[in-house]
Motif scaffolding. Structure first.
Motif, PDB file in Angstrom:
ATOM      1  N   GLN A  39      39.368  39.077  33.672  1.00 15.78           N
ATOM      2  CA  GLN A  39      38.952  38.150  33.617  1.00 15.78           C
ATOM      3  C   GLN A  39      39.100  36.812  35.107  1.00 15.78           C
ATOM      4  O   GLN A  39      40.005  36.584  34.812  1.00 15.78           O
ATOM      5  CB  GLN A  39      38.550  37.453  32.775  1.00 15.78           C
ATOM      6  N   VAL A  70      39.784  31.169  26.253  1.00 21.48           N
ATOM      7  CA  VAL A  70      38.672  31.203  26.635  1.00 21.48           C
ATOM      8  C   VAL A  70      37.940  30.959  24.752  1.00 21.48           C
ATOM      9  O   VAL A  70      38.526  31.131  24.760  1.00 21.48           O
ATOM     10  CB  VAL A  70      37.896  32.630  27.235  1.00 21.48           C
ATOM     11  N   GLY A 114      34.308  26.059  34.642  1.00 19.76           N
ATOM     12  CA  GLY A 114      34.911  26.860  33.971  1.00 19.76           C
ATOM     13  C   GLY A 114      33.635  26.430  32.197  1.00 19.76           C
ATOM     14  O   GLY A 114      34.258  26.586  31.025  1.00 19.76           O
ATOM     15  N   THR A 115      32.208  25.884  32.117  1.00 14.97           N
ATOM     16  CA  THR A 115      31.730  25.902  31.300  1.00 14.97           C
ATOM     17  C   THR A 115      29.922  25.919  31.650  1.00 14.97           C
ATOM     18  O   THR A 115      30.129  26.020  32.998  1.00 14.97           O
ATOM     19  CB  THR A 115      32.286  24.337  30.531  1.00 14.97           C
ATOM     20  N   GLU A 126      42.003  34.394  33.837  1.00 15.19           N
ATOM     21  CA  GLU A 126      41.491  33.325  32.880  1.00 15.19           C
ATOM     22  C   GLU A 126      42.659  33.059  32.475  1.00 15.19           C
ATOM     23  O   GLU A 126      43.654  33.590  32.223  1.00 15.19           O
ATOM     24  CB  GLU A 126      40.882  33.948  31.895  1.00 15.19           C
ATOM     25  N   TYR A 131      41.991  28.197  33.201  1.00 21.30           N
ATOM     26  CA  TYR A 131      41.952  29.249  34.431  1.00 21.30           C
ATOM     27  C   TYR A 131      43.817  28.853  35.145  1.00 21.30           C
ATOM     28  O   TYR A 131      44.217  28.010  34.837  1.00 21.30           O
ATOM     29  CB  TYR A 131      41.304  29.122  35.648  1.00 21.30           C
ATOM     30  N   TYR A 149      31.576  38.106  32.645  1.00 22.10           N
ATOM     31  CA  TYR A 149      32.425  38.319  31.332  1.00 22.10           C
ATOM     32  C   TYR A 149      32.293  39.897  30.901  1.00 22.10           C
ATOM     33  O   TYR A 149      32.770  40.307  30.338  1.00 22.10           O
ATOM     34  CB  TYR A 149      31.674  37.160  30.389  1.00 22.10           C
ATOM     35  N   GLY A 175      30.842  29.019  34.125  1.00 18.66           N
ATOM     36  CA  GLY A 175      31.958  29.795  33.688  1.00 18.66           C
ATOM     37  C   GLY A 175      31.874  30.669  32.529  1.00 18.66           C
ATOM     38  O   GLY A 175      30.822  31.148  32.925  1.00 18.66           O
ATOM     39  N   CYS A 176      32.843  31.222  32.819  1.00 20.90           N
ATOM     40  CA  CYS A 176      32.525  33.359  32.663  1.00 20.90           C
ATOM     41  C   CYS A 176      31.876  34.132  33.352  1.00 20.90           C
ATOM     42  O   CYS A 176      31.566  35.370  32.619  1.00 20.90           O
ATOM     43  CB  CYS A 176      32.067  33.398  30.675  1.00 20.90           C
ATOM     44  N   GLN A 221      35.989  28.191  29.418  1.00 20.63           N
ATOM     45  CA  GLN A 221      36.761  29.293  30.165  1.00 20.63           C
ATOM     46  C   GLN A 221      37.944  28.060  31.365  1.00 20.63           C
ATOM     47  O   GLN A 221      37.089  27.879  32.064  1.00 20.63           O
ATOM     48  CB  GLN A 221      35.788  30.131  31.125  1.00 20.63           C
TER      49      GLN A 221
END
Length: 284
Positions: A112, A128, A194-195, A125, A156, A101, A97-98, A154
């Motif tokens: 994002q 978050v 997302g992590t 995104e 989506y 960023y 994730g991210c 994060q």
């Protein structure tokens, strides 16, 4: 003597090392634990399934067709461009994730994922959290497979991508939000998670029972890492029926050798399956 004329074959997957991410982590956190544990957790996740992962510098990504990008919170524009070009040419990229960023000078991008990566991953995104102190037990489901994340979260909204997973109830405000998106970009493919599942695996694996305690399977999310290879259409060089017995292929001038190691103090019956990409072998 011929044994030492052969060397380990190239891994099933490459784990990308990005120096600027490590430096940024130190500047932001005062140490590099988040980055180190994320990298270690990804390697261990594949290792638990006897999947051979290599550490890969950006200069060497052209040698691989499948890459994993851990904890990519800060990327240079050139790094993002290189990865995007690599995927466009036919590579398959799995990222946590991210991604990107923060940019080259540590600024947060207005869009994002940042640095043009929104097009690469086919997402925008929607939510978050940078709350590592309360995400120790973050859970998500990836194509029906439970997994654990950590550090940052994060969620989506797909643009060109397709949904492949969601966060679970203990994700708080992110409960039910989209956690995983697959996308096709040029000739290649991406999966954005997302992590930091590498960190989640490392932290929870360290709290696991002693290896010789039964029943036991190493780590917290080994099924996820095995499934990632399946999603990418890759067959591991060697599959092991026992999660403790590790096997690696060496190849070269000396011939092809299969190394097998049992790190426990018990006899362990095991079946090893070598990929059809190797052989055929007339003797062993």
């Amino acid at each position: 003597e011929t044994l030492w004329q052969s060397r380990p074959v190239q891994g099933d997957i490459g784990i990308v090392y990005v120096p600027e991410t490590q430096i940024f982590t130190y500047a932001q956190q005062g140490n590099t634990d988040f980055y180190a544990k994320s990298m270690q957790g990804v390697y261990r996740g594949f290792f638990d399934e006897n999947i051979q992962a290599d550490w890969v510098h950006l200069d060497d990504i052209e040698k691989y067709d499948l890459l994993y990008l851990p904890f990519p919170v800060m990327l240079n524009q050139s790094t993002a461009d290189n990865l995007r070009t690599w995927v466009e040419s036919g590579g398959t990229l799995i990222a946590e994730g991210c991604p990107g960023y923060f940019d080259d000078v540590g600024h947060v991008g207005p869009t994002q994922p940042n640095l043009g990566l929104d097009a690469l991953f086919g997402v925008r995104e929607s939510y978050v959290e940078f709350t590592p102190d309360i995400l120790d037990d973050l859970r998500l489901v990836v194509e029906g497979i439970p997994a654990r994340g950590g550090l940052f979260l994060q969620a989506y909204l797909p643009t060109s991508g397709s949904i492949a997973g969601r966060f679970e109830a203990n994700a708080g405000p992110a409960n039910g939000k989209i956690a995983v998106v697959d996308n096709t970009y040029g000739k290649g493919h991406t999966r954005l998670i997302g992590t930091m599942v590498g960190y989640g695996h490392a932290v929870n694996a360290n709290n696991s029972p002693h290896p010789d305690a039964a029943p036991y399977k190493p780590g917290a999310t080994p099924d996820l890492f095995r499934s990632l290879l399946g999603w990418a259409g890759k067959v591991p060089h060697v599959r092991s029926s026992d999660c403790f017995v590790k096997a690696r292929l060496h190849d070269g001038e000396g011939g092809t050798f299969l190394w097998v190691a049992n790190p426990t103090q018990r006899n362990r019956p095991v079946r090893l399956t070598i990929s059809e990409a190797w052989g055929p072998f007339s003797k062993g």
